[in-house]
Motif scaffolding. Structure first.
Motif, PDB file in Angstrom:
ATOM      1  N   MET A   1      -2.414  -5.369 -24.773  1.00  0.00           N
ATOM      2  CA  MET A   1      -2.264  -6.827 -24.800  1.00  0.00           C
ATOM      3  C   MET A   1      -2.903  -7.440 -23.555  1.00  0.00           C
ATOM      4  SD  MET A   1       1.218  -8.974 -25.391  1.00  0.00           S
ATOM      5  CE  MET A   1       1.292 -10.571 -24.616  1.00  0.00           C
ATOM      6  N   ARG A   2      -3.670  -8.436 -23.820  1.00  0.00           N
ATOM      7  CA  ARG A   2      -4.407  -9.057 -22.730  1.00  0.00           C
ATOM      8  C   ARG A   2      -3.630 -10.259 -22.185  1.00  0.00           C
ATOM      9  NH1 ARG A   2     -10.626  -9.087 -23.350  1.00  0.00           N
ATOM     10  NH2 ARG A   2     -11.182  -8.931 -21.195  1.00  0.00           N
ATOM     11  N   GLN A   3      -3.529 -10.298 -20.890  1.00  0.00           N
ATOM     12  CA  GLN A   3      -2.822 -11.418 -20.289  1.00  0.00           C
ATOM     13  C   GLN A   3      -3.802 -12.454 -19.763  1.00  0.00           C
ATOM     14  OE1 GLN A   3       0.034 -10.087 -17.479  1.00  0.00           O
ATOM     15  NE2 GLN A   3       1.343 -11.850 -17.727  1.00  0.00           N
ATOM     16  N   ASN A   4      -3.538 -13.676 -20.126  1.00  0.00           N
ATOM     17  CA  ASN A   4      -4.397 -14.753 -19.657  1.00  0.00           C
ATOM     18  C   ASN A   4      -4.160 -15.028 -18.178  1.00  0.00           C
ATOM     19  OD1 ASN A   4      -5.187 -14.873 -22.254  1.00  0.00           O
ATOM     20  ND2 ASN A   4      -4.505 -16.951 -22.638  1.00  0.00           N
ATOM     21  N   GLU A   5      -5.217 -15.481 -17.551  1.00  0.00           N
ATOM     22  CA  GLU A   5      -5.088 -15.894 -16.165  1.00  0.00           C
ATOM     23  C   GLU A   5      -5.374 -17.376 -16.066  1.00  0.00           C
ATOM     24  OE1 GLU A   5      -6.317 -13.470 -12.702  1.00  0.00           O
ATOM     25  OE2 GLU A   5      -7.336 -12.310 -14.221  1.00  0.00           O
ATOM     26  N   LYS A   6      -4.777 -17.978 -15.054  1.00  0.00           N
ATOM     27  CA  LYS A   6      -4.972 -19.410 -14.879  1.00  0.00           C
ATOM     28  C   LYS A   6      -6.265 -19.668 -14.117  1.00  0.00           C
ATOM     29  CE  LYS A   6      -2.599 -23.591 -13.437  1.00  0.00           C
ATOM     30  NZ  LYS A   6      -1.569 -24.152 -12.554  1.00  0.00           N
ATOM     31  N   CYS A   7      -7.132 -20.404 -14.758  1.00  0.00           N
ATOM     32  CA  CYS A   7      -8.397 -20.751 -14.127  1.00  0.00           C
ATOM     33  C   CYS A   7      -8.156 -21.737 -12.988  1.00  0.00           C
ATOM     34  CB  CYS A   7      -9.341 -21.362 -15.166  1.00  0.00           C
ATOM     35  SG  CYS A   7     -10.833 -22.042 -14.449  1.00  0.00           S
ATOM     36  N   GLY A   8      -8.790 -21.487 -11.863  1.00  0.00           N
ATOM     37  CA  GLY A   8      -8.602 -22.338 -10.691  1.00  0.00           C
ATOM     38  C   GLY A   8      -9.361 -23.643 -10.772  1.00  0.00           C
ATOM     39  N   ILE A   9     -10.235 -23.761 -11.746  1.00  0.00           N
ATOM     40  CA  ILE A   9     -11.040 -24.982 -11.878  1.00  0.00           C
ATOM     41  C   ILE A   9     -10.416 -25.918 -12.905  1.00  0.00           C
ATOM     42  CG2 ILE A   9     -13.298 -25.929 -12.358  1.00  0.00           C
ATOM     43  CD1 ILE A   9     -13.548 -24.199  -9.993  1.00  0.00           C
ATOM     44  N   CYS A  10     -10.289 -25.448 -14.123  1.00  0.00           N
ATOM     45  CA  CYS A  10      -9.756 -26.318 -15.183  1.00  0.00           C
ATOM     46  C   CYS A  10      -8.240 -26.165 -15.323  1.00  0.00           C
ATOM     47  CB  CYS A  10     -10.444 -26.028 -16.507  1.00  0.00           C
ATOM     48  SG  CYS A  10     -10.154 -24.372 -17.153  1.00  0.00           S
ATOM     49  N   GLU A  11      -7.701 -25.180 -14.604  1.00  0.00           N
ATOM     50  CA  GLU A  11      -6.252 -24.964 -14.569  1.00  0.00           C
ATOM     51  C   GLU A  11      -5.657 -24.711 -15.949  1.00  0.00           C
ATOM     52  OE1 GLU A  11      -4.729 -28.189 -12.296  1.00  0.00           O
ATOM     53  OE2 GLU A  11      -5.414 -27.338 -10.415  1.00  0.00           O
ATOM     54  N   GLN A  12      -6.424 -23.996 -16.749  1.00  0.00           N
ATOM     55  CA  GLN A  12      -5.912 -23.578 -18.049  1.00  0.00           C
ATOM     56  C   GLN A  12      -5.900 -22.064 -18.100  1.00  0.00           C
ATOM     57  OE1 GLN A  12      -7.831 -25.475 -21.469  1.00  0.00           O
ATOM     58  NE2 GLN A  12      -8.336 -27.196 -20.153  1.00  0.00           N
ATOM     59  N   ASN A  13      -4.995 -21.535 -18.861  1.00  0.00           N
ATOM     60  CA  ASN A  13      -4.919 -20.094 -19.003  1.00  0.00           C
ATOM     61  C   ASN A  13      -5.990 -19.590 -19.955  1.00  0.00           C
ATOM     62  OD1 ASN A  13      -2.725 -19.552 -17.263  1.00  0.00           O
ATOM     63  ND2 ASN A  13      -1.348 -20.411 -18.797  1.00  0.00           N
ATOM     64  N   LYS A  14      -6.834 -18.723 -19.442  1.00  0.00           N
ATOM     65  CA  LYS A  14      -7.951 -18.203 -20.228  1.00  0.00           C
ATOM     66  C   LYS A  14      -7.972 -16.676 -20.144  1.00  0.00           C
ATOM     67  CE  LYS A  14      -9.799 -22.233 -21.293  1.00  0.00           C
ATOM     68  NZ  LYS A  14     -11.087 -22.720 -20.811  1.00  0.00           N
ATOM     69  N   PRO A  15      -8.363 -16.046 -21.241  1.00  0.00           N
ATOM     70  CA  PRO A  15      -8.372 -14.574 -21.276  1.00  0.00           C
ATOM     71  C   PRO A  15      -9.556 -13.951 -20.547  1.00  0.00           C
ATOM     72  CG  PRO A  15      -9.092 -15.439 -23.380  1.00  0.00           C
ATOM     73  CD  PRO A  15      -8.717 -16.633 -22.530  1.00  0.00           C
ATOM     74  N   GLN A  16     -10.658 -14.694 -20.440  1.00  0.00           N
ATOM     75  CA  GLN A  16     -11.846 -14.105 -19.845  1.00  0.00           C
ATOM     76  C   GLN A  16     -12.384 -14.956 -18.714  1.00  0.00           C
ATOM     77  OE1 GLN A  16     -14.262 -13.531 -23.453  1.00  0.00           O
ATOM     78  NE2 GLN A  16     -14.339 -11.387 -22.874  1.00  0.00           N
ATOM     79  N   GLY A  17     -12.926 -14.289 -17.710  1.00  0.00           N
ATOM     80  CA  GLY A  17     -13.504 -15.019 -16.600  1.00  0.00           C
ATOM     81  C   GLY A  17     -13.858 -14.072 -15.466  1.00  0.00           C
ATOM     82  N   ILE A  18     -14.196 -14.658 -14.341  1.00  0.00           N
ATOM     83  CA  ILE A  18     -14.569 -13.867 -13.183  1.00  0.00           C
ATOM     84  C   ILE A  18     -13.650 -14.199 -12.025  1.00  0.00           C
ATOM     85  CG2 ILE A  18     -16.994 -13.689 -13.840  1.00  0.00           C
ATOM     86  CD1 ILE A  18     -17.473 -15.903 -11.623  1.00  0.00           C
ATOM     87  N   HIS A  19     -13.631 -13.319 -11.043  1.00  0.00           N
ATOM     88  CA  HIS A  19     -12.861 -13.581  -9.832  1.00  0.00           C
ATOM     89  C   HIS A  19     -13.827 -13.844  -8.684  1.00  0.00           C
ATOM     90  CE1 HIS A  19      -9.633 -11.582 -12.145  1.00  0.00           C
ATOM     91  NE2 HIS A  19      -8.892 -12.462 -11.518  1.00  0.00           N
ATOM     92  N   LEU A  20     -13.619 -14.977  -8.060  1.00  0.00           N
ATOM     93  CA  LEU A  20     -14.425 -15.325  -6.901  1.00  0.00           C
ATOM     94  C   LEU A  20     -13.456 -15.534  -5.746  1.00  0.00           C
ATOM     95  CD1 LEU A  20     -17.386 -15.818  -6.208  1.00  0.00           C
ATOM     96  CD2 LEU A  20     -17.023 -18.227  -6.643  1.00  0.00           C
ATOM     97  N   TYR A  21     -13.562 -14.661  -4.735  1.00  0.00           N
ATOM     98  CA  TYR A  21     -12.537 -14.620  -3.703  1.00  0.00           C
ATOM     99  C   TYR A  21     -11.193 -14.398  -4.375  1.00  0.00           C
ATOM    100  CZ  TYR A  21     -16.401 -16.762  -1.220  1.00  0.00           C
ATOM    101  OH  TYR A  21     -17.635 -17.037  -0.720  1.00  0.00           O
ATOM    102  N   THR A  22     -10.247 -15.288  -4.166  1.00  0.00           N
ATOM    103  CA  THR A  22      -8.952 -15.134  -4.818  1.00  0.00           C
ATOM    104  C   THR A  22      -8.847 -16.017  -6.045  1.00  0.00           C
ATOM    105  OG1 THR A  22      -8.024 -16.843  -3.405  1.00  0.00           O
ATOM    106  CG2 THR A  22      -7.808 -14.583  -2.646  1.00  0.00           C
ATOM    107  N   LEU A  23      -9.949 -16.697  -6.347  1.00  0.00           N
ATOM    108  CA  LEU A  23      -9.921 -17.665  -7.429  1.00  0.00           C
ATOM    109  C   LEU A  23     -10.396 -17.050  -8.734  1.00  0.00           C
ATOM    110  CD1 LEU A  23      -9.573 -20.756  -8.105  1.00  0.00           C
ATOM    111  CD2 LEU A  23     -11.994 -20.950  -7.639  1.00  0.00           C
TER     112      LEU A  23
END
Ligand SMILES: [Zn+2]
Length: 60
Positions: A1-23
């Motif tokens: 099961m994939r857990q969504n992470e909160k995007c630091g830009i749009c502040e929505q929980n998304k399943p896919q993305g990248i990590h830049l620093y701690t963001l």
């Protein structure tokens, strides 16, 4: 099961993305940053957010 992470830009929980620093940046926002002209205000808005994250080097 994939857990969504909160995007630091749009502040929505998304399943896919990248990590830049701690963001976490979702794919949508990553694409926006990549395709945004640096002279556009939107780009500065992103940078401001990134800078803020970069400055908080302490992990809680
Ligand atoms: Zn996002």
């Amino acid at each position: 099961m994939r857990q969504n992470e909160k995007c630091g830009i749009c502040e929505q929980n998304k399943p896919q993305g990248i990590h830049l620093y701690t963001l976490f940046i979702c794919c949508d926002c990553e694409q926006k940053i990549v395709h945004t002209d640096p002279e556009e205000a939107q780009y500065k808005h992103y940078l401001k957010k990134l800078k803020r994250m970069h400055q908080s080097t302490l992990y809680s």
